[in-house]
Design a protein around this motif. Structure first.
Motif, PDB file in Angstrom:
ATOM      1  N   MET A  98       0.831  -1.208   0.000  1.00  0.00           N
ATOM      2  CA  MET A  98       0.000   0.000   0.000  1.00  0.00           C
ATOM      3  C   MET A  98       0.865   1.258   0.000  1.00  0.00           C
ATOM      4  O   MET A  98       0.566   2.231  -0.703  1.00  0.00           O
ATOM      5  N   HIS A  99       1.917   1.252   0.792  1.00  0.00           N
ATOM      6  CA  HIS A  99       2.793   2.418   0.872  1.00  0.00           C
ATOM      7  C   HIS A  99       3.458   2.682  -0.480  1.00  0.00           C
ATOM      8  O   HIS A  99       3.546   3.829  -0.925  1.00  0.00           O
ATOM      9  N   GLY A 102       1.514   4.560  -3.053  1.00  0.00           N
ATOM     10  CA  GLY A 102       1.271   5.986  -2.837  1.00  0.00           C
ATOM     11  C   GLY A 102       0.127   6.292  -1.905  1.00  0.00           C
ATOM     12  O   GLY A 102      -0.338   7.435  -1.853  1.00  0.00           O
ATOM     13  N   LEU A 103      -0.346   5.298  -1.140  1.00  0.00           N
ATOM     14  CA  LEU A 103      -1.437   5.513  -0.192  1.00  0.00           C
ATOM     15  C   LEU A 103      -0.893   5.983   1.147  1.00  0.00           C
ATOM     16  O   LEU A 103       0.285   5.765   1.461  1.00  0.00           O
ATOM     17  N   PRO A 104      -1.732   6.629   1.966  1.00  0.00           N
ATOM     18  CA  PRO A 104      -1.287   6.998   3.321  1.00  0.00           C
ATOM     19  C   PRO A 104      -0.894   5.749   4.105  1.00  0.00           C
ATOM     20  O   PRO A 104      -1.289   4.633   3.763  1.00  0.00           O
ATOM     21  N   ASP A 105      -0.116   5.942   5.166  1.00  0.00           N
ATOM     22  CA  ASP A 105       0.344   4.805   5.955  1.00  0.00           C
ATOM     23  C   ASP A 105      -0.846   3.973   6.415  1.00  0.00           C
ATOM     24  O   ASP A 105      -1.729   4.468   7.132  1.00  0.00           O
ATOM     25  N   GLU A 265      -3.980  -1.541  -7.142  1.00  0.00           N
ATOM     26  CA  GLU A 265      -2.587  -1.750  -7.541  1.00  0.00           C
ATOM     27  C   GLU A 265      -1.792  -2.418  -6.424  1.00  0.00           C
ATOM     28  O   GLU A 265      -0.985  -3.326  -6.667  1.00  0.00           O
ATOM     29  N   ALA A 266      -2.027  -1.957  -5.193  1.00  0.00           N
ATOM     30  CA  ALA A 266      -1.331  -2.546  -4.049  1.00  0.00           C
ATOM     31  C   ALA A 266      -1.716  -4.006  -3.873  1.00  0.00           C
ATOM     32  O   ALA A 266      -0.872  -4.858  -3.550  1.00  0.00           O
TER      33      ALA A 266
END
Length: 393
Positions: A98-99, A102-105, A265-266
């Motif tokens: 996920m990181h 480009g997603l928040p933590d 995508e993650a």
């Protein structure tokens, strides 16, 4: 006039004083300056207010849905079943995917089930979960599970004791917390933190124990318990892992859509790199090994974005035509302000034209002279549109 002479006249005109002073000349005529500012402000309001209104209504719909539902339903997320014994590593791998997208933590939640004295219980692991319950015993960081106080009383166990599951695993009682649901005959006020798992916490009337058996634990304890069960035809020996990436409180429809795409995508990146995850066949209920590319899991966030888009599109059909008509009327006002400027500058324009200055150079002078008023009017109009939409819309 020859071509070279025309070039010299044009170049000389641009280098002369009137052109260099053009951006400041209109300040000497405040009435004309103000007329252009007002005309451009009206144009900016008319052109932007409709778009701003429809956009903010869609975003408001998304935020209202998020406020009414459990927090996790409005977050980019994905889920997998993880083979017991690998939970901690898979939690890290999913969060890293996920990181990288480009997603928040993100944070992860692990769920598993077992039985204690023939009573089905839920094992729940999430970092910081104990901060959202009332602990009744000291937290010394011991490995094990935290039991609801009434469930522990029915089992006659205390912190430090160990108790066996139906599969023969041993669970250490790390501590006690006050039950989130006292009994099935009273309404339970479960904090919003636990909203997503409310059905696992609130006791049903047909339950045969005095409190919901919801044990707060850690991935290592879940691995220990689930590793004792290896029935491949069920979810025994597997841990349900979920990853959630919180969006900002003021997230727009575009933010939510991008977040959902990045979660997909993650998910693909996680699937391609995991050897310990599986999914449930929706038709047979059996476990299937993850194969890349696997379809991303359905997310409730997608439904919320679709509803918000419908709100946006429904308003656009009625608001934007009116907005377009207002913009056309505002353009007429701008044209009037331009004529007002030309009337005040007609003497100088005739003089420059008599000296051989062409129409292009005169138009450039007009642009330079009115540019400060135009920019000031556009900025003021857009700011006014934002304020109006926020206050009135």
């Amino acid at each position: 006039m020859s071509r070279h002479g025309g070039r010299r006249a044009f170049g000389g005109a641009l280098a002369s004083g009137p052109w260099l002073r053009a951006p400041l000349l209109l300040l000497r005529r405040p009435v004309v300056f103000l007329a252009i500012v007002v005309a451009m402000a009206v144009l900016a309001i008319a052109a932007s207010s409709g778009v701003l209104f429809t956009s903010t209504r869609g975003t408001a719909s998304l935020n209202a849905q998020a406020a009414d539902d459990c927090p996790e339903l409005s977050m980019p997320s994905f889920t997998a079943l993880v083979a017991a014994g690998n939970t901690a590593a898979e939690n890290t791998a999913g969060a890293a995917a996920m990181h990288r997208a480009g997603l928040p933590d993100p944070y992860w939640v692990d769920l598993a089930g077992t039985q204690i004295q023939a009573v089905p219980v839920t094992l729940f692991a999430r970092v910081g979960a104990l901060a959202h319950v009332q602990t009744l015993t000291p937290n010394h960081g011991q490995r094990g599970a935290w039991f609801p106080n009434t469930f522990a009383a029915s089992l006659k166990v205390r912190p430090g004791d160990t108790i066996a599951t139906a599969d023969g695993a041993r669970i250490r009682v790390a501590g006690l917390y006050r039950s989130l649901s006292s009994d099935p005959f009273h309404l339970s006020a479960v904090p919003r933190y636990w909203c997503t798992w409310n059905d696992l916490i609130v006791q049903k009337v047909n339950s045969n124990i005095g409190t919901p058996p919801f044990l707060i634990t850690d991935p290592a304890t879940i691995d220990t318990v689930e590793s004792t069960a290896a029935d491949s035809s069920s979810t025994s020996g597997w841990v349900a892992a979920d990853w959630y990436a919180p969006l900002p409180a003021d997230a727009t429809i575009a933010d939510a859509t991008v977040g959902q795409q990045r979660a997909a995508e993650a998910w693909g990146a996680y699937v391609s790199g995991s050897k310990n995850a599986a999914r449930v066949d929706p038709d047979t209920g059996k476990l299937l090994k993850l194969v890349h590319p696997a379809p991303p899991p359905d997310s409730p966030l997608g439904e919320k974005v679709a509803i918000a888009d419908k709100v946006h599109d429904g308003l656009a059909g009625s608001v934007l035509p009116v907005d377009l008509a207002g913009a056309v009327i505002a353009l007429l006002l701008v044209a009037g302000a331009g004529g007002f400027w030309a009337a005040h500058r007609s003497r100088e324009i005739r003089l420059l034209s008599a000296r051989g200055v062409g129409p292009f150079a005169l138009a450039l002078k007009a642009v330079l002279e009115t540019l400060p008023a135009v920019l000031a009017g556009l900025a003021a109009g857009f700011a006014a549109a934002v304020v109006l939409v926020r206050r009135v819309g």
